[in-house]
Design an enzyme around this catalytic site. Structure first.
Site, PDB file in Angstrom:
ATOM      1  CB  CYS A 173     -10.934   1.772 -15.680  1.00  0.00           C
ATOM      2  SG  CYS A 173     -10.676   2.084 -17.507  1.00  0.00           S
ATOM      3  CB  CYS A 186       5.974  -0.498   2.755  1.00  0.00           C
ATOM      4  SG  CYS A 186       6.891  -1.566   2.132  1.00  0.00           S
TER       5      CYS A 186
END
Length: 255
Positions: A173, A186
């Site tokens: 959602c 990262c």
């Protein structure tokens, strides 16, 4: 619970909201932690130290020297060792009462279909968008609460997606599967080590509240229905309302 356990967990038992029944629920609980890296490392250590009776940790990767800046469950001597095995060794020394199942494999649909229904809570500690979507679908189908977090550079996010709540949103959602973000791992952009540790600790905290039933205690709440944005530069936390998408590809029509 025996006297040794009462002593080990005494600082939790001293809390007004934390009864022996709450601790017993933890001792009998099963948490599935997917990822034993920057998020999973601190999350696993706090789940084990708090007495979650059974932990299943999933990760296909091995310990690399670059991991040790933030992945505190591993050590220099374990470079090259499977992360799940390294984590299992650390957790055994931290709390030998906890049963740790180490799965040195990638989280795919078959693995999730087998292990998610066995868990009382799932912690998504991964860093790939497609894997996060798979985990979300598996948790929705099995009706198992999902604690999700991420951290990149100096920015962290956390939410709880609880399919047991009739109006709760799911991960899709907020982050639709057909709208993948740009590459944000990262390894490409870097991450502030204390921030990723903080996000993993917060994941453990949300999971512990769910497992111990503290989400039902007066004055307590989980992050379900909220998206927490953490700024590692200022340590400010912004909370956004997370709403179910009526057109969500995963949970639409399941009110």
């Amino acid at each position: 619970m025996d006297d040794t356990q009462r002593l080990r967990y005494s600082r939790h038992l001293l809390l007004d909201e934390w009864s022996e029944d709450a601790q017993d629920r933890l001792l009998g609980a099963h948490a599935l932690v997917i990822g034993a890296g920057g998020l999973g490392a601190p999350a696993l250590m706090y789940l084990a130290s708090a007495g979650v009776g059974r932990l299943t940790v999933v990760d296909h990767d091995t310990v690399d020297l670059t991991n040790l800046q933030r992945q505190i469950v591993h050590t220099t001597e374990r470079v090259g060792e499977p992360k799940v095995v390294s984590a299992q060794r650390t957790l055994a020394s931290l709390n030998p009462e906890v049963q740790v199942q180490a799965l040195a494999q990638a989280a795919d649909e078959a693995l999730l279909a087998q292990w998610v229904p066995q868990a009382d809570v799932v912690l998504d500690c991964t860093d790939r968008f497609d894997t996060r979507q798979m985990i979300n679908r598996a948790c929705r189908q099995a009706r198992v609460p999902l604690v999700s977090a991420s951290a990149i550079r100096f920015d962290g996010q956390l939410s709880v997606f609880d399919p047991r709540l009739p109006t709760a949103p799911c991960y899709a959602c907020l982050f639709p599967p057909d709208q993948p973000p740009e590459e944000t791992r990262c390894a490409m952009l870097g991450v502030f080590a204390p921030l990723v540790g903080m996000m993993g600790v917060m994941q453990a905290g949300e999971a512990l509240k769910l497992l111990a039933g503290l989400d039902q205690a007066p004055g307590h709440d989980t992050a379900a229905g909220r998206l927490l944005l953490v700024d590692g530069r200022t340590w400010q936390i912004t909370t956004l309302k997370a709403r179910r998408d009526p057109a969500c590809a995963v949970c639409a029509g399941r009110l």
